[in-house]
Design a protein around this motif. Structure first.
Motif, PDB file in Angstrom:
ATOM      1  N   GLU A  76       0.832  -1.198   0.000  1.00  0.00           N
ATOM      2  CA  GLU A  76       0.000   0.000   0.000  1.00  0.00           C
ATOM      3  C   GLU A  76       0.871   1.255   0.000  1.00  0.00           C
ATOM      4  OE1 GLU A  76      -2.574  -0.100   3.354  1.00  0.00           O
ATOM      5  OE2 GLU A  76      -3.681  -1.908   2.712  1.00  0.00           O
ATOM      6  N   ASP A  77       0.334   2.311  -0.586  1.00  0.00           N
ATOM      7  CA  ASP A  77       1.036   3.596  -0.555  1.00  0.00           C
ATOM      8  C   ASP A  77       0.949   4.189   0.841  1.00  0.00           C
ATOM      9  OD1 ASP A  77       1.465   3.257  -3.238  1.00  0.00           O
ATOM     10  OD2 ASP A  77      -0.251   4.489  -3.864  1.00  0.00           O
ATOM     11  N   LEU A  78       1.947   5.007   1.175  1.00  0.00           N
ATOM     12  CA  LEU A  78       1.973   5.670   2.475  1.00  0.00           C
ATOM     13  C   LEU A  78       1.503   7.110   2.331  1.00  0.00           C
ATOM     14  CD1 LEU A  78       5.460   4.504   3.852  1.00  0.00           C
ATOM     15  CD2 LEU A  78       3.222   3.431   4.198  1.00  0.00           C
ATOM     16  N   GLN A  79       0.664   7.531   3.301  1.00  0.00           N
ATOM     17  CA  GLN A  79       0.293   8.950   3.345  1.00  0.00           C
ATOM     18  C   GLN A  79       1.264   9.646   4.286  1.00  0.00           C
ATOM     19  OE1 GLN A  79      -3.844  10.430   3.434  1.00  0.00           O
ATOM     20  NE2 GLN A  79      -3.294  11.418   5.385  1.00  0.00           N
ATOM     21  N   VAL A  95      12.614   8.062   2.040  1.00  0.00           N
ATOM     22  CA  VAL A  95      11.521   7.991   3.008  1.00  0.00           C
ATOM     23  C   VAL A  95      11.982   7.231   4.254  1.00  0.00           C
ATOM     24  CG1 VAL A  95       9.174   7.181   3.441  1.00  0.00           C
ATOM     25  CG2 VAL A  95       9.797   8.071   1.176  1.00  0.00           C
ATOM     26  N   ALA A  96      11.736   7.829   5.420  1.00  0.00           N
ATOM     27  CA  ALA A  96      11.951   7.138   6.696  1.00  0.00           C
ATOM     28  C   ALA A  96      10.620   6.568   7.139  1.00  0.00           C
ATOM     29  CB  ALA A  96      12.501   8.100   7.742  1.00  0.00           C
ATOM     30  N   THR A  97      10.507   5.256   7.162  1.00  0.00           N
ATOM     31  CA  THR A  97       9.247   4.610   7.504  1.00  0.00           C
ATOM     32  C   THR A  97       9.045   4.580   9.013  1.00  0.00           C
ATOM     33  OG1 THR A  97      10.353   2.466   7.457  1.00  0.00           O
ATOM     34  CG2 THR A  97       9.286   3.191   5.413  1.00  0.00           C
ATOM     35  N   SER A 122      -0.022  10.770   9.178  1.00  0.00           N
ATOM     36  CA  SER A 122       1.298  10.776   8.532  1.00  0.00           C
ATOM     37  C   SER A 122       2.026   9.500   8.926  1.00  0.00           C
ATOM     38  CB  SER A 122       2.111  11.999   8.960  1.00  0.00           C
ATOM     39  OG  SER A 122       3.349  12.036   8.273  1.00  0.00           O
ATOM     40  N   GLU A 123       2.439   8.722   7.922  1.00  0.00           N
ATOM     41  CA  GLU A 123       3.020   7.388   8.150  1.00  0.00           C
ATOM     42  C   GLU A 123       4.498   7.325   7.764  1.00  0.00           C
ATOM     43  OE1 GLU A 123      -0.625   4.439   7.252  1.00  0.00           O
ATOM     44  OE2 GLU A 123      -0.014   5.676   5.542  1.00  0.00           O
ATOM     45  N   GLY A 124       5.200   8.382   8.059  1.00  0.00           N
ATOM     46  CA  GLY A 124       6.626   8.390   7.747  1.00  0.00           C
ATOM     47  C   GLY A 124       7.126   9.798   7.576  1.00  0.00           C
ATOM     48  N   MET A 125       8.316   9.929   6.979  1.00  0.00           N
ATOM     49  CA  MET A 125       8.902  11.255   6.760  1.00  0.00           C
ATOM     50  C   MET A 125       9.694  11.236   5.462  1.00  0.00           C
ATOM     51  SD  MET A 125      11.429  13.530   9.212  1.00  0.00           S
ATOM     52  CE  MET A 125      12.931  12.596   8.901  1.00  0.00           C
ATOM     53  N   ILE A 126       9.454  12.246   4.609  1.00  0.00           N
ATOM     54  CA  ILE A 126      10.275  12.455   3.419  1.00  0.00           C
ATOM     55  C   ILE A 126      11.454  13.315   3.854  1.00  0.00           C
ATOM     56  CG2 ILE A 126      10.340  13.338   1.075  1.00  0.00           C
ATOM     57  CD1 ILE A 126       7.326  12.940   0.924  1.00  0.00           C
ATOM     58  N   CYS A 127      12.660  12.863   3.569  1.00  0.00           N
ATOM     59  CA  CYS A 127      13.839  13.383   4.258  1.00  0.00           C
ATOM     60  C   CYS A 127      14.651  14.389   3.446  1.00  0.00           C
ATOM     61  CB  CYS A 127      14.763  12.232   4.647  1.00  0.00           C
ATOM     62  SG  CYS A 127      13.956  10.968   5.655  1.00  0.00           S
TER      63      CYS A 127
END
Length: 799
Positions: A76-79, A95-97, A122-127
C-alpha cells in the motif's frame, strides 16, 4: 592499531567473515582487542527506502504543509505529511518509515512514529539530506534521479557499505604489521593465498619543470630519501570514499593532499610528508642537523628548541620539519598550494625515537619509524601516493623521482635446520609446509638441502634475525592450537633453593594484608635527585625523562611518592609495603639487592564515636617489625641505634654483623625531597639476608608449658650511652635457659638524675617448662642479673 575489514580485503581475496578474520589475527600473534561494526554515517541509513511521490496536495488546515501519497514498494502507498516547499508529485525521494530512527547532522536521533498532523495521518517522513546525516543542506527534501529504484534500501542506493574495525594490540617487535598490507600478509600466509598490492603501473613523469634537489648531510640518520614534485594540484575537501575510509580507523580528514599521505601510511606502513614546493627555498631539500637551541615552530603552533642531535628536513635557509616526527607550520599544505613535493624516506629508528622523546611528540609517523619501516618501500609508496593525489587533486608529475640511497640495507641472511624447527615446536611439520609458510611471509629461500633452508629475510622484518625467530614465525602461522599436548612429558628434576622466595614473600604479604596493609609496586627507575651518591648510581643511557634517569638506590622515595599521591587525594591514613630491588655499581660491577620496605603514616586506627584517632608512632612500627621476625622465627639479632641519614632516629637489627632491618621516622630532609610534610615511619629489610636467615631456621614444635611464668622488675641508673639492646644481651647471656623475655617499661631522663645518667625500668619473664620455679631459684637468677648488669654496663640498681 586500527585496521579496517573492507580495506584489508583489498589485499586478500577471501570470503572469511570479520569474526573469522579476528580469530585468525589473534592466532597469528596480532591480538584483536576489540571488533567493532562501523558505519560511514551514524545509523547507516537503516530503515530508509527510496519512494515515489504519486500525489501531492495542499494540506486543508495549513498554508505550508502538503499531503502526499508515496509508493515505497510495499502493498500500500503511504500517506505522509511533508512541510518541504520543493516536494511535488513525480519525484523520487528518501523515506523514513514508521519505526525508523534517523540521525540528523545536528541534534539528537529521533524515531519516526505514526501520527496526525493537523488532522491528517502521517506514516513516515520524506527526508532532507541533513536529517539523515548525508549532508548539511536543509533547503528542502532530497530529490533523487528519475532512475532511482522504488523500494530499494537507501544504504544500497547511496552505496554505503558497513565496515568493521579491528583494534589490534600491536607488540613492539611487530613493526612489519603496522599497516593494512602488513596485517594482510599474516592473514594471507595463514589462509595460503596471495597478497595483492596496489597497482602503480600508471605512474609516469610528465615533465621535469620543477625539480627539487636533495642533499643528505646526515646519512647515518637518513639512510634513504626519496621524493618527487607534482604541479597543478588543487587543495580541497577529500572525496567521500577517502574520508570514509580514514574515518573507520579514527583519522580525521584535513584536505585531499594530507589525507592521501595518511591513507598511504596506514595502507603500506610508509610515512610520507607533503611540502608546499613554493616554500622550499633554493629548490633544495636538506636532511641535516641544526645547531643546539635553534628555534622551530611545528604544526601545532608551538615553538620548540632543537637539539643538535635532531635530524631535520630543511631548505637553503631554514628547517621545515622534524624528520619522521612532525611538520613545520610554514611549509605545510595550504589552500593556496598548487605545487607539492612528496617526501618518502627511511630514517634511523634510534634517531627518530630519541627526537620524539626529547620533544614529547607522538605521531603515526614516529610510531612506525621508531620501530623500523621498510627501506624498500619508499619509492613504491611514493608512486602510490602520486596516483592517488592525481585522482583526488589533479596535477602532473613535474620531476624525476629523487632517490638518495648510497648504502642499501641488506637482508638478514642465515640458515635454518628442519631438525631444530621440529625440536623447538615439538611436532614434525612437513618440510614442504614449512617452506610454504616461510615464503608466504615474504622471506626468500635462496638455498635448500635435505637438512634445512638458507634464507634472506627482508630488512623490514627487524624481529626475524636468527634461526629461532624463524621457528616462531612457522609456529604462529601453522597455529599454536595445532600443536598437540603430549601424553607424556619428560623432564629432569632440579632441586629448588630453600626456602622458596615466593613462599616467604607470600607469608609476609598475608601477615601484613591481614593487618590492614596494602602492597605497592613502584618503578625501579627514579630521579637522580633522590640519590645520595651519584658515583655508585646506575645511570640510564637513554632516559625517558629527567625523572627517570637512574635506577633506585633505596626503596624509600618510591614509597613516599605513593604516599604523597594518596594523601593529595584525601587518603591520609596509609599502611604500605613493597618488595623490590635496589641497584648500584662500583668498579664496573653491578649489584642488585632484594629489599622489603614498610611505610605507615596518619592515624593508627579509624576514628570512632567513643575514641579519638591516635597518630601512628615509632612503637607501632617496631611492633610490626618484631612481629615479622617472630613470624619467620628469626632470632639472635643485635639491637643498635640506627645511623641512617634518611631516618630522624631509629633502630637497626644486626644479624651476624650485617644489617637485617633499620626502621624509624623518615628524616625531614628526605620528606622534603619527596615534597611531603606529614610524618612517615619507614622500615627497610634486607630481604636477601632475611631469606638467608630463614634458610637456616628449623622451626620445631614446642609444647606450651604447663608451669607458670614469673615476672621480676629492676630499676637501674645507667649512663646515657648504654642502650636497651646492650642490657638485653647481657641478661640473655647471663641466663640462657630460663629467661624468656626482657622488656623496658619505663625510661626517665631529667635534672633530678646525675648528669650523663638515665633511669631504666626493666621487666624479666622467667619460666621453666619442666617444673614450677622456687623463690630460691628465682632470687639466684636475679642476683646474677644484678651482678652482670653492674659489671658490664655500670648499672646501679635503685631500691
Amino acid at each position: 592499531m586500527k585496521i579496517s575489514y573492507n580495506w584489508l580485503k583489498e589485499f586478500i581475496d577471501t570470503d572469511k567473515t570479520p569474526q573469522e578474520i579476528s580469530i585468525i589475527l589473534t592466532g597469528t600473534g596480532l591480538e584483536v582487542e576489540s571488533l567493532e561494526k562501523v558505519q560511514p554515517i551514524p545509523g547507516g541509513l537503516e530503515g530508509l527506502v527510496i519512494g515515489y511521490v504519486k500525489e501531492c496536495t495542499d494540506h486543508a488546515n495549513s498554508d505550508h504543509l502538503h499531503v502526499t501519497k508515496v509508493d515505497v514498494g510495499g502493498p500500500e502507498d503511504l500517506q505522509i505529511v511533508c512541510g518541504a516547499a520543493n516536494v511535488a508529485a513525480g519525484q523520487k525521494v528518501v523515506v523514513a518509515t514508521v519505526g525508523t530512527t534517523v540521525y540528523p547532522v545536528t541534534g539528537e536521533p529521533f524515531a519516526i512514529k505514526k501520527s496526525k498532523i493537523r488532522g491528517e495521518a502521517s506514516e513516515g517522513m520524506i527526508c532532507a539530506e541533513d536529517e539523515i546525516g548525508l549532508g548539511t543542506d536543509h533547503a528542502g527534501i532530497m530529490v533523487l534521479d528519475a532512475d532511482a529504484p522504488v523500494g530499494a534500501l537507501a544504504k544500497d542506493y547511496f552505496k554505503l557499505n558497513d565496515d568493521y574495525m579491528y583494534e589490534i594490540g600491536l607488540t613492539p617487535n611487530r613493526a612489519d604489521a603496522a599497516s593494512h598490507l602488513g596485517t594482510a600478509r599474516d592473514v594471507a600466509a595463514f589462509l595460503k593465498i596471495g597478497v595483492t598490492k596496489p597497482d602503480i603501473s600508471a605512474f609516469k613523469v610528465a615533465n621535469n619543470s620543477r625539480p627539487i634537489a636533495v642533499v643528505v648531510e646526515n646519512e647515518q640518520a637518513a639512510l634513504r630519501f626519496s621524493g618527487v614534485t607534482i604541479s597543478g594540484v588543487q587543495v580541497k575537501e577529500s572525496p567521500k570514499w577517502l574520508k570514509e575510509r580514514l574515518a573507520v580507523i579514527g583519522i580525521r580528514s584535513i584536505n585531499n593532499i594530507v589525507d592521501v599521505t595518511n591513507y598511504v601510511l596506514h595502507e603500506l606502513g610508509q610515512p610520507l610528508h607533503a611540502f608546499d614546493a613554493d616554500e622550499i627555498k633554493g629548490n633544495t631539500i636538506f636532511a641535516k642537523n641544526y645547531p643546539e637551541g635553534t628555534l622551530f615552530k611545528t604544526l601545532d603552533d608551538v615553538e620548540r628548541k632543537l637539539s643538535e642531535h635532531d635530524l631535520m628536513i630543511g631548505n637553503t635557509e631554514e628547517p621545515m620539519s622534524i624528520a619522521g616526527v612532525f611538520g613545520g607550520i610554514h611549509s605545510g599544505i595550504k589552500a593556496s598550494t598548487n605545487t607539492i613535493f612528496i617526501e618518502s624516506a627511511y630514517f634511523n629508528s634510534v634517531s627518530i625515537r630519541k627526537t620524539a622523546k626529547r620533544h614529547g611528540l607522538k605521531t603515526d609517523a614516529s610510531f612506525r619509524f621508531e620501530r623500523g619501516t621498510d627501506p624498500d618501500m619508499t619509492v613504491f609508496a611514493l608512486k602510490r601516493a602520486v596516483l592517488l593525489i592525481q585522482q583526488v587533486a589533479g596535477g602532473e608529475v613535474s620531476s624525476d623521482i629523487v632517490d638518495h640511497y648510497p648504502v642499501p640495507v641488506a637482508p638478514f641472511a642465515f640458515d635454518v635446520s628442519y631438525s631444530n624447527i621440529h625440536r623447538l615446536i615439538g611436532k614434525d611439520i612437513p618440510h614442504g609446509e614449512i617452506k610454504e609458510i616461510i615464503e608466504a611471509l615474504d622471506i626468500k629461500v635462496v638455498g635448500e638441502t635435505a637438512a634445512g633452508l638458507s634464507l634472506q629475510v627482508p630488512p623490514y622484518r627487524v624481529d626475524v634475525t636468527r634461526e629461532v625467530d624463524i621457528v616462531e614465525e612457522v609456529l604462529r602461522i601453522y597455529g599454536y592450537n595445532n600443536i598437540e599436548i603430549p601424553v607424556q612429558v619428560r623432564a629432569s628434576l632440579n632441586t629448588s633453593q630453600r626456602p622458596d622466595k615466593d613462599t616467604v614473600q607470600n607469608q609476609l604479604s598475608d601477615l601484613l594484608t591481614a593487618n590492614g596493609f596494602n602492597e605497592i609496586l613502584s618503578n625501579s627507575l627514579t630521579k637522580s635527585a633522590y640519590s645520595d651518591n651519584l658515583d655508585i648510581a646506575v645511570k640510564i643511557l637513554n632516559p625517558l625523562s629527567s625523572d627517570l634517569d637512574v635506577m633506585r638506590q633505596t626503596m624509600l622515595y618510591s614509597g613516599l611518592e605513593a604516599i604523597a599521591y594518596n594523601q593529595n587525594r584525601r587518603a591520609a591514613d596509609l599502611k604500605f609495603y613493597e618488595f623490590g630491588k635496589v641497584y648500584s655499581v662500583k668498579d664496573d660491577k653491578y649489584s642488585e639487592v632484594q629489599r622489603f620496605s614498610i611505610f605507615i603514616t596518619g592515624a593508627n586506627a579509624a576514628e570512632q564515636w567513643n575514641q579519638k584517632p591516635k597518630p601512628v608512632s615509632f612503637y607501632n612500627l617496631k611492633a610490626i617489625v618484631d612481629g615479622i621476625l617472630e613470624r619467620l622465627n628469626i632470632t639472635g639479632h643485635v639491637v643498635e641505634d640506627a645511623t641512617c641519614k634518611k631516618l630522624a632516629f631509629g633502630l637497626q637489627y644486626m644479624l651476624n654483623g650485617k644489617q637485617l632491618v633499620k626502621f624509624g621516622p623518615v628524616a625531614a630532609i628526605a620528606l622534603k625531597k619527596a615534597d611531603m610534610d606529614k610524618e612517615v615511619f619507614y622500615a627497610d629489610f634486607n630481604f636477601d639476608l632475611v631469606l638467608t636467615a630463614v634458610r637456616k631456621n628449623k622451626i620445631v614444635y614446642q609444647e606450651v608449658s604447663k608451669f607458670p611464668a614469673v615476672r621480676r622488675d629492676l630499676s637501674m641508673l645507667i649512663d646515657k650511652s648504654v642502650s636497651f639492646g646492650q642490657l638485653k644481651q647481657i641478661a640473655q647471656r647471663t641466663e640462657r635457659k630460663l629467661l624468656k623475655e626482657v622488656s623496658v617499661f619505663d625510661v626517665y631522663e631529667g635534672d633530678k638524675l646525675p648528669e650523663g645518667k638515665k633511669s631504666y625500668a626493666l621487666s624479666f619473664i622467667i619460666q621453666d617448662i619442666e617444673k614450677t620455679l622456687t623463690d630460691k631459684a628465682i632470687d639466684s637468677i636475679m642476683q646474677k642479673l644484678i651482678y652482670n648488669l653492674g659489671k658490664e654496663a655500670g648499672a646501679e640498681i635503685r631500691k
